[in-house]
Write a protein that holds these residues in place. Structure first.
Motif, short mmCIF file in Angstrom:
data_model
loop_
_atom_site.label_atom_id
_atom_site.label_comp_id
_atom_site.label_asym_id
_atom_site.label_seq_id
_atom_site.Cartn_x
_atom_site.Cartn_y
_atom_site.Cartn_z
N GLY A 54 0.81 -1.21 0.00
CA GLY A 54 0.00 0.00 0.00
C GLY A 54 0.84 1.25 0.00
N ARG A 55 0.14 2.34 -0.03
CA ARG A 55 0.79 3.65 -0.10
C ARG A 55 0.69 4.31 1.28
NH1 ARG A 55 0.98 7.56 -4.79
NH2 ARG A 55 1.46 9.53 -3.78
N PRO A 56 1.82 4.76 1.83
CA PRO A 56 1.76 5.41 3.14
C PRO A 56 1.07 6.77 3.07
CG PRO A 56 3.96 5.60 2.22
CD PRO A 56 3.18 4.73 1.28
N GLN A 57 0.30 7.06 4.10
CA GLN A 57 -0.38 8.36 4.22
C GLN A 57 0.07 9.01 5.52
OE1 GLN A 57 -2.53 9.72 1.89
NE2 GLN A 57 -1.92 7.98 0.63
N ALA A 58 0.84 10.08 5.43
CA ALA A 58 1.29 10.79 6.63
C ALA A 58 0.08 11.22 7.44
CB ALA A 58 2.13 12.00 6.24
N ASP A 59 0.16 11.06 8.76
CA ASP A 59 -0.99 11.37 9.62
C ASP A 59 -1.28 12.86 9.75
OD1 ASP A 59 0.89 12.38 11.40
OD2 ASP A 59 0.24 11.17 13.08
N ALA A 60 -0.41 13.71 9.25
CA ALA A 60 -0.57 15.17 9.24
C ALA A 60 -0.46 15.82 10.62
CB ALA A 60 -1.89 15.59 8.56
N MET A 61 -0.35 15.04 11.67
CA MET A 61 -0.14 15.59 13.01
C MET A 61 1.33 15.45 13.38
SD MET A 61 -1.40 17.06 15.58
CE MET A 61 -1.29 17.25 17.32
N GLU A 62 1.80 14.21 13.48
CA GLU A 62 3.19 13.96 13.83
C GLU A 62 4.10 13.82 12.62
OE1 GLU A 62 4.14 11.15 17.06
OE2 GLU A 62 2.00 10.68 17.00
N VAL A 63 3.55 13.39 11.50
CA VAL A 63 4.34 13.09 10.32
C VAL A 63 4.01 14.06 9.19
CG1 VAL A 63 4.88 11.32 8.59
CG2 VAL A 63 4.48 10.66 10.97
N ALA A 64 5.05 14.74 8.70
CA ALA A 64 4.87 15.70 7.61
C ALA A 64 4.93 15.03 6.25
CB ALA A 64 5.93 16.79 7.70
N GLU A 65 5.71 13.95 6.13
CA GLU A 65 5.89 13.28 4.85
C GLU A 65 6.26 11.82 5.10
OE1 GLU A 65 8.60 13.89 0.79
OE2 GLU A 65 8.92 15.20 2.51
N ALA A 66 5.76 10.94 4.24
CA ALA A 66 6.06 9.51 4.33
C ALA A 66 6.13 8.95 2.92
CB ALA A 66 4.98 8.78 5.12
N ARG A 67 7.28 8.32 2.60
CA ARG A 67 7.46 7.76 1.25
C ARG A 67 8.40 6.56 1.30
NH1 ARG A 67 9.67 11.72 -2.98
NH2 ARG A 67 11.06 12.31 -1.33
N PHE A 68 8.24 5.69 0.31
CA PHE A 68 9.18 4.61 0.11
C PHE A 68 10.31 5.11 -0.79
CE2 PHE A 68 5.57 1.92 1.34
CZ PHE A 68 6.21 1.01 2.17
N PHE A 69 11.55 4.68 -0.46
CA PHE A 69 12.73 5.06 -1.24
C PHE A 69 13.53 3.81 -1.58
CE2 PHE A 69 11.81 8.81 1.28
CZ PHE A 69 11.98 9.85 0.36
N ALA A 70 14.09 3.78 -2.78
CA ALA A 70 15.02 2.71 -3.14
C ALA A 70 16.24 2.85 -2.24
CB ALA A 70 15.42 2.83 -4.61
N LEU A 71 16.81 1.72 -1.84
CA LEU A 71 17.96 1.75 -0.93
C LEU A 71 19.18 2.44 -1.54
CD1 LEU A 71 17.65 -1.80 0.64
CD2 LEU A 71 17.16 0.40 1.72
N ASP A 72 19.27 2.46 -2.86
CA ASP A 72 20.39 3.14 -3.50
C ASP A 72 20.05 4.57 -3.92
OD1 ASP A 72 18.67 2.58 -5.57
OD2 ASP A 72 20.17 1.60 -6.84
N ALA A 73 18.90 5.07 -3.46
CA ALA A 73 18.48 6.43 -3.80
C ALA A 73 17.83 7.11 -2.59
CB ALA A 73 17.52 6.40 -4.98
N LEU A 74 18.47 6.99 -1.43
CA LEU A 74 17.95 7.63 -0.23
C LEU A 74 18.09 9.14 -0.35
CD1 LEU A 74 19.55 5.33 2.49
CD2 LEU A 74 17.21 5.25 1.61
N PRO A 75 17.18 9.89 0.25
CA PRO A 75 17.33 11.35 0.22
C PRO A 75 18.58 11.78 0.98
CG PRO A 75 15.43 10.70 1.57
CD PRO A 75 15.98 9.46 0.97
N GLU A 76 19.18 12.87 0.54
CA GLU A 76 20.40 13.37 1.19
C GLU A 76 20.17 13.68 2.66
OE1 GLU A 76 22.56 16.50 -0.76
OE2 GLU A 76 22.17 15.61 -2.73
N ASN A 77 18.97 14.08 3.00
CA ASN A 77 18.66 14.45 4.38
C ASN A 77 18.12 13.27 5.20
OD1 ASN A 77 16.41 14.68 2.64
ND2 ASN A 77 15.34 16.02 4.07
N THR A 78 18.60 12.06 4.90
CA THR A 78 18.30 10.90 5.73
C THR A 78 19.19 10.98 6.96
OG1 THR A 78 17.74 9.57 3.78
CG2 THR A 78 18.28 8.37 5.81
N SER A 79 18.62 10.74 8.13
CA SER A 79 19.39 10.86 9.38
C SER A 79 20.55 9.87 9.39
CB SER A 79 18.51 10.63 10.60
OG SER A 79 18.25 9.26 10.78
N ALA A 80 21.60 10.24 10.11
CA ALA A 80 22.78 9.39 10.23
C ALA A 80 22.43 8.05 10.87
CB ALA A 80 23.87 10.10 11.03
#
Length: 153
Positions: A108-134
């Motif tokens: 399924g497709r994640p839906q951010a709850d809009a209270m605690e979560v601003a954004e939720a998405r699936f990412f390929a392991l070789d294409a993580l966003p630069e701002n992924t936490s350490a």
């Protein structure tokens, strides 16, 4: 970003530091059918970072139940094939925290709850966003066998 949520987050963080409260949490490395990983951006704290979904474990709640509940609350997905990976200690944010890490699968497709979560998405392991936490990057490297688990978040 909800300013009241941000203030509450900071006050809670201060209370944990002053009272030296121990906490327990659960995080989930959630993968879809294609092997992509679910990452979220919270609407409080370090809102610019993508992290693993999860949260606190209730007083009479098992880590497994908390992991499944948090994913459902934050992104609306039911976890499948939930497996315990490891426990980690975390001393950041002024508290002594034990984090239980799990892997799971979800359809399924994640839906951010809009209270605690601003954004939720699936990412390929070789294409993580630069701002992924350490810490999130470390968990992914451990899961892939490129890093040894040392028990510190």
């Amino acid at each position: 970003m909800n300013p009241l949520l941000q203030i509450a987050y900071r006050l809670r963080k201060l209370a944990y530091r002053l009272l030296r409260i121990r906490t327990r949490g659960a995080k989930v490395m959630m993968f879809n059918e294609g092997g992509d990983i679910l990452l979220i951006r919270n609407s409080y704290g370090s809102t610019h970072l993508f992290v693993l979904p999860g949260g606190g474990i209730g007083r009479r709640e098992s880590p497994q139940d908390a992991a499944a509940r948090e994913v459902k609350e934050e992104v609306g997905l039911e976890v499948e094939d939930l497996h315990f990976v490891a426990c980690y200690s975390n001393r950041s944010e002024g508290r002594r925290d034990t984090i239980h890490l799990f892997t799971a699968r979800a359809d399924g497709r994640p839906q951010a709850d809009a209270m605690e979560v601003a954004e939720a998405r699936f990412f390929a392991l070789d294409a993580l966003p630069e701002n992924t936490s350490a810490a999130t990057r470390r968990r992914i490297e451990e899961q892939a066998g490129r890093r040894v688990r040392d028990g510190r978040w």
